[in-house]
Scaffold this motif. Sequence first.
Motif, PDB file in Angstrom:
ATOM      1  N   GLU A  27       0.833  -1.198   0.000  1.00  0.00           N
ATOM      2  CA  GLU A  27       0.000   0.000   0.000  1.00  0.00           C
ATOM      3  C   GLU A  27       0.866   1.246   0.000  1.00  0.00           C
ATOM      4  O   GLU A  27       1.906   1.298   0.661  1.00  0.00           O
ATOM      5  CB  GLU A  27      -0.927   0.014   1.215  1.00  0.00           C
ATOM      6  N   VAL A  66      -0.392   7.105   2.685  1.00  0.00           N
ATOM      7  CA  VAL A  66      -1.709   7.713   2.498  1.00  0.00           C
ATOM      8  C   VAL A  66      -1.753   9.089   3.154  1.00  0.00           C
ATOM      9  O   VAL A  66      -1.842   9.206   4.376  1.00  0.00           O
ATOM     10  CB  VAL A  66      -2.817   6.815   3.095  1.00  0.00           C
ATOM     11  N   VAL A  80      -5.806   1.327  -4.785  1.00  0.00           N
ATOM     12  CA  VAL A  80      -6.763   1.553  -3.698  1.00  0.00           C
ATOM     13  C   VAL A  80      -7.562   2.798  -4.034  1.00  0.00           C
ATOM     14  O   VAL A  80      -6.998   3.843  -4.353  1.00  0.00           O
ATOM     15  CB  VAL A  80      -6.068   1.715  -2.329  1.00  0.00           C
ATOM     16  N   ARG A  89      -9.682   5.694  -2.708  1.00  0.00           N
ATOM     17  CA  ARG A  89      -9.838   6.386  -1.425  1.00  0.00           C
ATOM     18  C   ARG A  89     -10.876   7.492  -1.563  1.00  0.00           C
ATOM     19  O   ARG A  89     -10.973   8.133  -2.609  1.00  0.00           O
ATOM     20  CB  ARG A  89      -8.488   6.937  -0.970  1.00  0.00           C
ATOM     21  N   TYR A  90     -11.619   7.719  -0.467  1.00  0.00           N
ATOM     22  CA  TYR A  90     -12.750   8.655  -0.513  1.00  0.00           C
ATOM     23  C   TYR A  90     -13.148   9.070   0.897  1.00  0.00           C
ATOM     24  O   TYR A  90     -12.823   8.402   1.884  1.00  0.00           O
ATOM     25  CB  TYR A  90     -13.949   8.001  -1.206  1.00  0.00           C
ATOM     26  N   TYR A 138     -12.444   8.975   6.406  1.00  0.00           N
ATOM     27  CA  TYR A 138     -11.608   8.817   5.224  1.00  0.00           C
ATOM     28  C   TYR A 138     -11.324   7.330   5.105  1.00  0.00           C
ATOM     29  O   TYR A 138     -10.778   6.721   6.030  1.00  0.00           O
ATOM     30  CB  TYR A 138     -10.324   9.633   5.361  1.00  0.00           C
ATOM     31  N   GLU A 139     -11.733   6.726   3.980  1.00  0.00           N
ATOM     32  CA  GLU A 139     -11.666   5.284   3.809  1.00  0.00           C
ATOM     33  C   GLU A 139     -10.943   4.902   2.533  1.00  0.00           C
ATOM     34  O   GLU A 139     -10.800   5.703   1.621  1.00  0.00           O
ATOM     35  CB  GLU A 139     -13.078   4.679   3.745  1.00  0.00           C
ATOM     36  N   GLY A 140     -10.537   3.639   2.488  1.00  0.00           N
ATOM     37  CA  GLY A 140      -9.945   3.047   1.296  1.00  0.00           C
ATOM     38  C   GLY A 140     -10.689   1.776   0.942  1.00  0.00           C
ATOM     39  O   GLY A 140     -11.210   1.084   1.823  1.00  0.00           O
ATOM     40  N   ASN A 200     -10.458   2.035   7.267  1.00  0.00           N
ATOM     41  CA  ASN A 200     -10.550   3.436   7.645  1.00  0.00           C
ATOM     42  C   ASN A 200      -9.149   3.977   7.889  1.00  0.00           C
ATOM     43  O   ASN A 200      -8.307   3.291   8.468  1.00  0.00           O
ATOM     44  CB  ASN A 200     -11.357   3.605   8.933  1.00  0.00           C
ATOM     45  N   TYR A 201      -8.934   5.227   7.464  1.00  0.00           N
ATOM     46  CA  TYR A 201      -7.668   5.893   7.699  1.00  0.00           C
ATOM     47  C   TYR A 201      -7.781   6.971   8.777  1.00  0.00           C
ATOM     48  O   TYR A 201      -6.879   7.141   9.581  1.00  0.00           O
ATOM     49  CB  TYR A 201      -7.151   6.552   6.412  1.00  0.00           C
ATOM     50  N   TRP A 261      -7.537  -4.190   7.085  1.00  0.00           N
ATOM     51  CA  TRP A 261      -8.454  -4.314   5.960  1.00  0.00           C
ATOM     52  C   TRP A 261      -9.543  -5.274   6.417  1.00  0.00           C
ATOM     53  O   TRP A 261      -9.270  -6.290   7.040  1.00  0.00           O
ATOM     54  CB  TRP A 261      -7.725  -4.866   4.730  1.00  0.00           C
TER      55      TRP A 261
END
Length: 166
Positions: free
Chosen positions: A28, A31, A69, A71-72, A87-89, A99-100, A119
Amino acid sequence: MKQLWTVPLALGMAVCALPSHAQSVWQENEVPLPGPLQRSALIPFDMSTRTELQFSVDASSISVGSDRVLRYVLVARSNSGAENILYEGLRCETGEARNYARWNPSEQRWVPYSGTTPWRPLSGVAASLPAARLAYLAFCEGRTPTEPMERLLADLRRGGKNVGLR
């Protein structure tokens, strides 16, 4: 030849994934946190389940990294006006989400989760139902993120892939 297996999702779709030994090579990206929520860019989506929450995605936050990935920023709002902004991937390849960070409205900043959040599958007990719904509606084409971004956004605004198209 590598065999593929299928992970069924609670929302009636399937995401194919490579066996775990093939996934071990994946790395990954680092981020970075997104900018502040852009309320004017929120796109609501229907969970198609009974819930008191309204869900939307900040269209300006959606991106696909070189690690594939998607992300949104996700907003879950109750009828009383309380909001959770995350904030998620999403990994279409494996049918997983994580979740980030969460938005702290009193400090007007993103608060990263301490350590690394795992994950989690889009199906089963630890499922992320909003992520699974987004994967189904617009974010994933099988094992890959929907591209180009204009198509993903059009699908999301329309309420799903090919909805209303003839």
